[in-house]
Design an enzyme around this catalytic site. Structure first.
Site, PDB file in Angstrom:
ATOM      1  N   ASP A 102       0.864  -1.159   0.000  1.00  0.00           N
ATOM      2  CA  ASP A 102       0.000   0.000   0.000  1.00  0.00           C
ATOM      3  C   ASP A 102       0.914   1.225   0.000  1.00  0.00           C
ATOM      4  O   ASP A 102       2.096   1.110   0.328  1.00  0.00           O
ATOM      5  CB  ASP A 102      -0.841  -0.070   1.274  1.00  0.00           C
ATOM      6  CG  ASP A 102      -1.668   1.158   1.464  1.00  0.00           C
ATOM      7  OD1 ASP A 102      -2.235   1.630   0.478  1.00  0.00           O
ATOM      8  OD2 ASP A 102      -1.747   1.651   2.603  1.00  0.00           O
ATOM      9  N   LYS A 103       0.392   2.362  -0.359  1.00  0.00           N
ATOM     10  CA  LYS A 103       1.262   3.537  -0.335  1.00  0.00           C
ATOM     11  C   LYS A 103       1.055   4.383   0.919  1.00  0.00           C
ATOM     12  O   LYS A 103       1.928   4.489   1.769  1.00  0.00           O
ATOM     13  CB  LYS A 103       1.041   4.389  -1.576  1.00  0.00           C
ATOM     14  CG  LYS A 103       2.015   5.548  -1.672  1.00  0.00           C
ATOM     15  CD  LYS A 103       1.645   6.490  -2.780  1.00  0.00           C
ATOM     16  CE  LYS A 103       0.458   7.358  -2.447  1.00  0.00           C
ATOM     17  NZ  LYS A 103       0.667   8.307  -1.373  1.00  0.00           N
ATOM     18  N   GLU A 140      -4.773  20.272   3.438  1.00  0.00           N
ATOM     19  CA  GLU A 140      -5.395  21.518   3.848  1.00  0.00           C
ATOM     20  C   GLU A 140      -4.712  22.075   5.096  1.00  0.00           C
ATOM     21  O   GLU A 140      -4.453  23.266   5.211  1.00  0.00           O
ATOM     22  CB  GLU A 140      -6.866  21.256   4.133  1.00  0.00           C
ATOM     23  CG  GLU A 140      -7.743  22.436   3.847  1.00  0.00           C
ATOM     24  CD  GLU A 140      -9.190  22.004   3.740  1.00  0.00           C
ATOM     25  OE1 GLU A 140      -9.727  21.554   4.773  1.00  0.00           O
ATOM     26  OE2 GLU A 140      -9.775  22.105   2.658  1.00  0.00           O
ATOM     27  N   LYS A 160      -7.351  -4.410  -4.928  1.00  0.00           N
ATOM     28  CA  LYS A 160      -6.081  -4.768  -4.286  1.00  0.00           C
ATOM     29  C   LYS A 160      -6.045  -6.266  -4.021  1.00  0.00           C
ATOM     30  O   LYS A 160      -5.046  -6.940  -4.282  1.00  0.00           O
ATOM     31  CB  LYS A 160      -5.935  -4.022  -2.964  1.00  0.00           C
ATOM     32  CG  LYS A 160      -5.582  -2.572  -3.124  1.00  0.00           C
ATOM     33  CD  LYS A 160      -5.287  -1.949  -1.774  1.00  0.00           C
ATOM     34  CE  LYS A 160      -4.888  -0.495  -1.934  1.00  0.00           C
ATOM     35  NZ  LYS A 160      -4.514   0.127  -0.670  1.00  0.00           N
ATOM     36  N   ASP A 182      -6.802  -2.166   3.148  1.00  0.00           N
ATOM     37  CA  ASP A 182      -5.798  -3.157   2.767  1.00  0.00           C
ATOM     38  C   ASP A 182      -6.132  -4.545   3.296  1.00  0.00           C
ATOM     39  O   ASP A 182      -5.398  -5.493   3.052  1.00  0.00           O
ATOM     40  CB  ASP A 182      -4.419  -2.742   3.293  1.00  0.00           C
ATOM     41  CG  ASP A 182      -4.023  -1.369   2.809  1.00  0.00           C
ATOM     42  OD1 ASP A 182      -4.213  -1.110   1.620  1.00  0.00           O
ATOM     43  OD2 ASP A 182      -3.550  -0.564   3.625  1.00  0.00           O
TER      44      ASP A 182
END
Lengths: 1222, 438
Positions: free
Chosen positions: A435-436, A570, A863, A887
């Site tokens: 996963d990132k 933000e 995924k 995930d």
């Protein structure tokens, strides 16, 4: 505190345009039409919708008929009562255990060649041990549950008094008050919140992995219930659906003050989500404990078995076959003997035979004998193998848990082997799917650069740039003709440099403000006023400070401000704005206040901006807009968004800075930064008024197309923008990620990144992690088809994708340069097609050809699908690593699931097999622990087979000399102790403590890891080799002993050997032989191995002496002290046989080591001779060479650079970057 | 040896690497400050020096620890304690961290939460898998030494045992065929009326030193048959009041309603040939005492157990027992009851405690009673001396010599291969897989 804040409560519903007003009619229509329509139209009350909740009257739910489960949750498999039956059942689901159970039962019949105890005791021991392990694991789960169950929540106790209660004591109908950043203890109906209009923010990370906050809104009618006292007389009845796992639906209604209001999912707060940005909420409990949606959703994680264990089962089946075969031989032999010889054997009184050996019915006797033989030769199947493996794995898991190198000081988390049965699988990983966000990156944004009015500001380099700079530096050094070794030296130093002094090598940061790493004196300290385009700069800063949905929070002690923002980007903007002198200080219902430092000569002044409209961000719009009126009553529209979106909407006169900004955006992108474009528009009063009228109409419209309407109207005003500039935010990589990826790549692992992010971001991160680099040939797969649902559009998209894949494969195939590296980048939409059955193999083939694969915009389900594709398509071990609930699918699907613990949420961790707290620990987990565990388990299993074959076959040979009668030459007790005591501890110590090379060397020579994926230690060659060794040893032990003890006297006193002496001698030989064998197998002796190996041999002698003293030992009475001990022949035989058994193996390993050494052999020698100290150059050189040919990672980048420079010297053209984007 | 290895271990982390380590450590902790502030809600406060010291693993040698200490010796300005952690989580605050705190310096927001500290695994050599270990290595030297060692150990043993075995004088003669002259051998043996005396003559070639052991050897008799082995009652043999425990003795358990003592097939099939030995025509005593193991006599066969009801059933197997002698003194029975491992076995009949000279003639007068004819077996009488190794057993000596010789040649072979044909420098990196591919 809540009351103090009441003054500046905001009615967010006014600000928000989308999503939060989805069903205004149900809110408003509560008084009149709402009730009847809800009653008649909804299925409430019907089947599946029978739940009745009496709000604030939980007494009713404490007894029947409205008794619902309590909020107590339990994830344990057993309880005190069910443990025994259930655990025993679990144990005997294993084929081997069932076999042993069967033999144990048969041992109670006369068929059995041994005493029953010798069959039952080992089984009880083995099963008991496994059950103890189960119990311990379940206990741990229980404690974890208790921790959750004992969390406290504030509950209405009556009379408007709230008090704390454990979660587990919560009951349906209770009114709870949940404070900010607390988890909801159960599924709640939101009654009111600290905001005036009853909204609250919820983080559903644990449910769906989405990090952005979601908005929930209470019914209008319950809004007045905003203080503790108001609950004194609160009564209401909720009728709703029964518990179900659907997270996004809810059907029910609330009967309150004799009116019926329908409830929809917007009023439901789900257990395990978290209250954010909201001081507190009141809610009434609807679903408790296992009824709650999250618990209904929880699936049992699939039980995984390692490759080695699967293969081991195969070997066990082979052994079973051998067992059946020799049993058949034996029973045929028996039947023949019975038929032909038994009638003549008068000393057996054949005429008094029973059915077990009836000469008249040899076939029947043969069949009975088959059972006897199956039991007798059962020693071929190592009964203690499973339990030994389990013990070993628990110990290995303990080592993983205790490893200080994988302890994260920051979170206080250690690595956790959550399931111990996959330890050795860690040593065989082929592909890592990562996963990132949260795994490779921290999900923390730092404002790093910006481009204002065509001028780029920000001098700090991003991590990618710094890496690139270093690469260039090393490249420059290579221009001189240096020998390859020296270059290696350099790269080695480079890596060290990168590891050790990453930050000091770059510009030393002067500040360390979270979210702000910007550095440029042109803008800081008010210097921006001297810039040529200071107006634009001012506007830029104002957009940063105004265009958001955040709320400032004042820390009462320090007076400092923090911002509650919906996304980290933000937050970074607001911090940046503050640092530039535009501090967002206050938000009221209609205004934003900004303390501006440098805009007026009076120093800091507070300016008020009236918010007229707020068109918030969503993934479809990819932009956000505020329309506001400044103190001079000018109306501004401020818009920030993805560059492509903004550029499409620019006015003709707003494109002044577009070329420069585009250039900068590209630069930022290459530097691995996330970019947004900022723009503004001035609106005339009249223009705004007419638009606003239309907008209001759309906003208050009813019906399904309301969203579309709103979007359309919003689109009308977000045009004719004027570009101001762009921001660049760095998504910080987690510590050590590039290095770790580099090392993993060197260890020969493939890394795929699966991320929900957009392609550009993913590519940026790919660069940052060195998964991508310049000179790599990128194959991008994407579909042009947007939202078309039409059949032909789909088909066209698919065909175009097919073509792209074919082109890509062609390109890879035609590539002649062996050093060329390809990168495959695919987006989610293309992936849906690529994962279809007819295409997935093409896709996989292409993907395996590519050095790195990045999948962007993938859904959690995709995924999992990609993981399955890799796992099943390649047939290799896959490891999935991730941190979020999104995930979970991937983690459960992969052969090994690794969860990142400690950051957010536990869902991934709960589903994982291993949890670590930082991505970089993966290196140690795989390269050190995985490598060790693989070798340990592999050697251990091989040895187990060897030792049981050695032992089991001697029993068989003896049968041939005992008329196949089923008599064992060994005493029952020997047999019993062989597996359980006498040979189990050494092999366990092998499995727990063996180290071929030390941890440091594992890390220094990542190539050693490939021994696992190549399965060097558990291939058939090796397994059969060990089995052959066992066969040889059994022959040697039996026949040498038989020859020695054939008929002659064994002592000077003239006594001959009886069966007991022969059996005991043979058994002594076996104990010696197998223990010497394991000593030869081990390469690492701590005192523990010494104790276990030599202790086992010692134990045998202690046992036989002690056993010989007991009268029950029958023929073995005093056998050692009186019969064998004083006989030199016994000792001579032991020595001879032990040597004979082990010499072939000794020859084998000597030869292998001397003439055909494996890598770890050579390294062991180098360490042993301390060559690494004496010849550091050699050691360094080998270390840098000891890696798989890799095309990704930092080192590969440097390699590529060197090749490029060398190529240039040879007048070769540098490689091209090719994009194939449809 | 262990010590030496350990010290190597430490030296690996030389000073240059220790510096890197120090840097690495400090960077990690910096990253930590980053993230604590970024993500953690729990109020965090400060104790940088203490915690950073705890970072120095005790296992690092002093040279390693020094740079670490250096890098932590300057306490940093501490962060302002912030009760509301969310403040720092999202936005970051200039006041939160002192601007002068550089990443090289220690982490100011180190948690002092007890829970975290207790979470940290305690360092021990065991859990970190760093126990000192002896790592024997099969160097060519050791290989050759090992084989030579085995050779030099085994060849002498082989010589000595073979020699001892050759010292033994053994006279053996199968008599079951020669003693029966009729074709109906089974009829002959089953007829109790025929005189079954038979005479064997031996000429002694070599001086036989006393004691000379007299054995009977039976072939093709499965004393190790499961049915046979099981058919006995050890309790009955040992305890007076256990005479009735004959369940396991089937089919030879009871006769005429009374238990048989000793029961079972083993006792029932007791060998009943008798030998009388004459040397040069003169009868000499064959001592049948002390042929059984002492422990069997003393503990396994009761001195107060007398045979009863033995061989009184329908079938008569072998020898009858004198009912006036307790079992513990019936040593020939005790010897018989130690069942043999193989179908051909030899059991001690008695001892002649007198030397027999070379060229003496020995006459053995046999009462040939035992039925080996039905089973197709054989019977022999053996007179043998014994050496320290036991009887005549050339096999073990030869085996030792073979293995010793094999090891010697292996050692030579390895010398040739490893030092001449294919010498390999130890730890030669050229043999690593990555170098071999090229």
């Amino acid at each position: 505190m809540a009351r103090a804040r009441k003054r500046d409560r905001l009615r967010w519903s006014k600000l928000y345009t989308f999503s939060c007003f989805r069903h205004p009619h149900t809110d408003e229509g509560g008084g009149g039409g709402g009730g009847p329509s809800a009653a008649s139209g909804s299925p409430v009350g019907g089947p599946g919708f029978s739940r009745v909740v009496h709000c604030n009257n939980s007494i009713l739910h404490r007894r029947k008929p409205l008794k619902y489960p309590t909020n107590y949750i339990s994830t344990t498999k057993y309880n005190v009562l069910t443990f025994l039956p259930k655990a025993i059942f679990e144990q005997f689901r294993r084929v081997a255990n069932l076999y042993f159970l069967l033999t144990a039962i048969l041992s109670l019949t006369p068929v059995c060649p041994f005493s029953p105890v010798s069959m039952i005791a080992p089984l009880a021991f083995v099963v008991g041990l496994s059950m103890i392990k189960e119990a311990l694991e379940d206990w741990r789960r229980f404690m974890q549950d208790m921790k959750v169950n004992n969390r406290k929540v504030s509950v209405h106790k009556g009379d408007g008094e709230f008090g704390f209660r454990h979660w587990e004591d919560l009951c349906v109908g209770d009114v709870v008050r949940v404070e900010k950043d607390q988890f909801f203890p159960a599924d709640l109906l939101l009654l009111s919140s600290s905001y005036e209009d009853g909204i609250c923010y919820v983080e559903t990370m644990n449910l769906d992995g989405e990090t952005n906050l979601k908005l929930k809104r209470s019914l209008e009618v319950t809004l007045p219930l905003e203080e503790d006292e108001t609950y004194k007389d609160f009564r209401g009845v909720i009728r709703c659906e029964d518990p179900n796992p659907s997270l996004y639906t809810f059907i029910g209604n609330l009967e309150y003050e004799r009116q019926i209001y329908s409830i929809d999912p917007f009023q439901i707060l789900l257990r395990d989500s978290k209250l954010r940005n909201t001081a507190f909420i009141y809610g009434v409990v609807i679903f408790t404990g296992h009824d709650s949606k999250v618990m209904q959703n929880s699936t049992e994680s699939p039980s995984k078995r390692s490759r080695i264990e699967k293969k081991m089962d195969l070997v066990i089946y082979i052994l079973f076959t051998v067992l059946v075969l020799i049993s058949l031989i034996s029973s045929i032999g028996f039947a023949v003997r019975i038929k032909l010889d038994l009638p003549r054997w008068w000393y057996l009184q054949p005429e008094k035979s029973n059915k077990l050996d009836d000469p008249t019915r040899p076939a029947l006797s043969g069949i009975f004998h088959l059972i006897t033989a199956l039991i007798l030769y059962g020693y071929l199947i190592p009964i203690s193998l499973y339990v030994s493996i389990e013990v070993v794995k628990v110990a290995q898991a303990h080592f993983i848990n205790q490893d200080l190198h994988m302890f994260d000081e920051e979170t206080g988390n250690t690595a956790q082997a959550r399931t111990s049965n996959l330890n050795e699988e860690l040593g065989q990983v082929h592909t890592i799917l990562s996963d990132k966000t949260g795994t490779l990156t921290c999900n923390q944004m730092d404002f790093l650069k910006c481009s204002i009015a065509g001028v780029s500001y920000g001098v700090r380099a991003s991590e990618v740039e710094r890496a690139a700079a270093k690469q260039m530096a090393s490249g420059a050094a290579d221009d001189q003709d240096i020998s390859l070794e020296d270059v290696w030296e350099n790269t080695e130093d480079e890596i060290q440099l990168l590891e050790g002094v990453n930050f000091s090598a770059g510009n030393t940061p002067k500040t360390s403000i979270k979210g702000f790493s910007f550095e440029d004196n042109r803008l800081m300290q008010g210097n921006w006023t001297k810039e040529p385009n200071s107006n634009m700069v001012l506007l830029f800063f104002r957009i940063l400070a105004l265009c958001h949905t955040a709320i400032p929070e004042v820390n009462e002690e320090t007076g400092a401000l923090t911002y509650e923002a919906e996304s980290p980007d933000e937050g970074a903007f607001l911090v940046a704005a503050r640092e530039f002198g535009f501090e967002f200080s206050k938000r009221t219902q209609s205004s934003i206040f900004i303390k501006e430092k440098y805009t007026s000569s009076n120093g800091t002044i507070e300016r008020e901006f009236k918010i007229l409209n707020l068109l918030e961000f969503n993934s479809k719009r990819k932009r956000m807009t505020v329309i506001l009126k400044d103190e001079d009553d000018r109306i501004f529209l401020l818009c920030k968004g993805a560059d492509t979106i903004i550029f499409d909407r620019l006015a003709k006169n707003g494109r002044l800075y577009e070329p420069d900004t585009t250039k900068h955006l590209n630069e930022y992108g290459e530097a691995g930064l996330r970019t947004l474009a900022l723009s503004y528009r001035m609106l005339e009063e009249s223009e705004y008024a007419s638009w606003n009228a239309e907008f209001l109409q759309a906003k208050t419209s009813i019906g399904p197309d309301r969203e579309l309407q709103l979007e359309r109207v919003a689109d009308l005003i977000e045009r004719e923008l004027i570009l101001v500039g762009a921001t660049a935010v760095e998504d910080k990589l987690q510590t050590g990620v590039p290095q770790c990826i580099d090392r993993l790549a060197q260890a020969g692992l493939k890394i795929w990144v699966l991320t929900g992010d957009k392609m550009e971001t993913a590519i940026n991160i790919g660069y940052a992690c060195s998964l991508l680099r310049q000179g790599m040939k990128r194959i991008s797969l994407s579909t042009t088809a947007g939202d078309q649902v039409a059949q032909d559009a789909q088909k066209a998209a698919k065909e175009s994708l097919m073509l792209q894949i074919a082109n890509g494969s062609q390109m890879v195939k035609l590539e002649k340069d062996p050093d060329a590296a390809f990168a495959l980048i695919i987006d989610g939409k293309a992936l849906t097609f690529a994962l279809e059955d007819d295409m997935k193999h093409m896709f996989l083939n292409l993907a395996t050809e590519c050095a790195s694969v990045i999948c962007c915009r993938v859904s959690p389900r995709q995924k999992a699908l990609v993981t399955r594709l890799v796992k099943e398509g390649l047939g290799k071990t896959t490891l999935a690593i991730g941190d979020g609930a999104n995930d979970v699918g991937m983690i459960q699907e992969a052969d090994i699931g690794v969860g990142i613990s400690g950051v957010e949420g536990m869902q991934a961790v709960m589903a994982s097999d291993f949890s670590i707290s930082q991505f970089r620990f993966l290196e140690r987990l795989l390269v050190v622990h995985g490598h060790w565990c693989y070798k340990r388990i592999a050697q251990m299993i091989c040895y187990f087979f060897y030792k049981n074959i050695t032992f089991g076959l001697t029993i068989f040979y003896f049968e041939a000399f005992a008329g196949f009668s089923g008599q064992s030459v060994y005493d029952d007790w020997f047999m019993l102790l062989f597996n359980v005591v006498l040979t189990s501890l050494p092999v366990i110590s092998l499995g727990v403590f063996e180290q071929d090379v030390s941890a440091e060397i594992c890390l220094q020579f990542p190539a050693l890891y490939q021994q696992g994926p190549n399965n060097l230690f558990f291939d058939w060659y090796r397994i059969l080799g060990w089995m052959g060794n066992g066969l040889y040893s059994s022959l040697a032990i039996f026949f040498l002993n038989i020859c020695i003890f054939y008929d002659q006297a064994i002592r000077s006193g003239g006594q001959t050997a009886d069966m007991a002496s022969v059996g005991t001698t043979m058994f002594s030989c076996i104990i010696w032989a197998v223990n010497i064998q394991i000593a030869l197998t081990m390469s690492h002796f701590t005192w523990i191995q010494h104790v276990f190996v030599w202790g086992s041999i010692g134990t045998w002698y202690v046992f036989i002496i002690a056993y010989g003293m007991a009268l029950k030992s029958r023929d073995n009475y005093q056998i050692m002290l009186e019969v064998l001990g004083p006989a030199p022949l016994y000792w001579a035989a032991t020595l001879l046989v032990t040597a004979a058994c082990n010499i072939p193996y000794l020859i084998h390993i000597s030869y292998q080591r001397s003439c055909n050494p494996l890598d770890h052999h050579v390294i062991q020698e180098i360490k042993y001779l301390r060559k690494d100290v004496e010849d550091e150059t050699m050691w360094k050189r080998e270390r840098s060479k000891a890696r798989q040919r890799t095309k990704i990672g930092f080192t590969a980048r440097v390699d590529a650079k060197i090749k490029q420079i060398k190529g240039r010297l040879h007048k070769k053209s540098p490689s091209l970057t090719i994009h194939t984007v449809a | 040896m262990l010590l030496v290895l350990l010290s190597i271990h430490k030296r690996e982390k030389g000073p240059s690497e220790s510096v890197k380590r120090a840097h690495q450590k400090s960077r990690i902790t910096w990253g930590r400050s980053h993230r604590v502030a970024c993500h953690h809600r729990a109020p965090v406060s400060v104790s940088p020096v203490a915690t950073s010291n705890s970072l120095i693993p005790r296992r690092l040698s002093l040279t390693v620890a020094l740079p670490l200490l250096y890098s932590t010796a300057h306490p940093k300005p501490l962060a302002v304690h912030h009760p509301d952690p969310t403040l720092s989580r999202r936005a970051g605050d200039p006041h939160l961290l002192s601007p002068s705190s550089s990443p090289e310096q220690m982490d100011p927001s180190e948690s002092d939460g007890d829970a975290r500290k207790t979470n940290k695994p305690k360092y021990s050599k065991f859990t970190q898998q760093e126990l000192p270990a002896c790592k024997p290595l099969l160097t060519p030297g050791i290989v050759i030494t090992a084989f030579l060692l085995i050779a030099f150990l085994f060849i002498p043993i082989g010589v000595v045992t073979l020699n001892a075995s050759l010292q033994v004088v053994e006279l053996a003669e199968r008599y079951d065929m020669t003693c029966v002259h009729t074709d109906d051998k089974i009829g002959f043996i089953q007829n109790s009326k025929i005189d079954k005396t038979c005479t064997l003559n031996f000429t002694v070639h070599k001086h036989m030193k006393s004691p000379i052991h007299v054995y009977y050897q039976i072939g093709n008799f499965y004393q190790n048959h499961r049915r046979y082995v099981k058919s006995r009652s050890d309790k009955q043999l040992r305890y007076k009041n256990a005479a009735h425990l004959t369940k396991e003795c089937y089919p030879e358990d009871n006769a005429h309603g009374a238990p048989i003592v000793p029961c079972g097939l083993v006792a029932w099939s007791f060998f009943n040939d008798t030998y009388t030995v004459k040397v040069n025509g003169e009868t000499i005593e064959v001592n049948k005492k002390d042929i059984a193991w002492e422990s069997d006599k003393n503990n396994k066969f009761g001195s107060d157990i007398y045979p009863s009801n033995f061989q009184k059933g329908g079938l008569i197997g072998g020898a009858k027992l004198n009912e006036s002698i307790p079992l513990s003194e019936q040593e020939d029975l005790i010897v018989w009851m130690r069942t043999a491992a193989l179908p051909t076995f030899r059991k001690l009949y008695g001892r002649i405690e007198k030397d027999i000279m070379a060229n003496d003639t020995i006459t053995v007068v046999i009462q040939n009673n035992y039925n080996t004819y039905s089973i197709g077996g054989s019977k022999s009488v053996v007179l043998s001396t014994a050496s320290w190794i036991g009887g005549r057993n050339n096999f073990i000596g030869i085996a030792y010599l073979t293995i010793g010789g094999l090891c010697l040649s292996l050692a030579l072979g390895f010398i040739v291969v490893l030092y001449m044909v294919k010498p390999r420098t130890l730890g030669d990196p050229l043999y690593m897989s990555w170098n071999r591919d090229e």
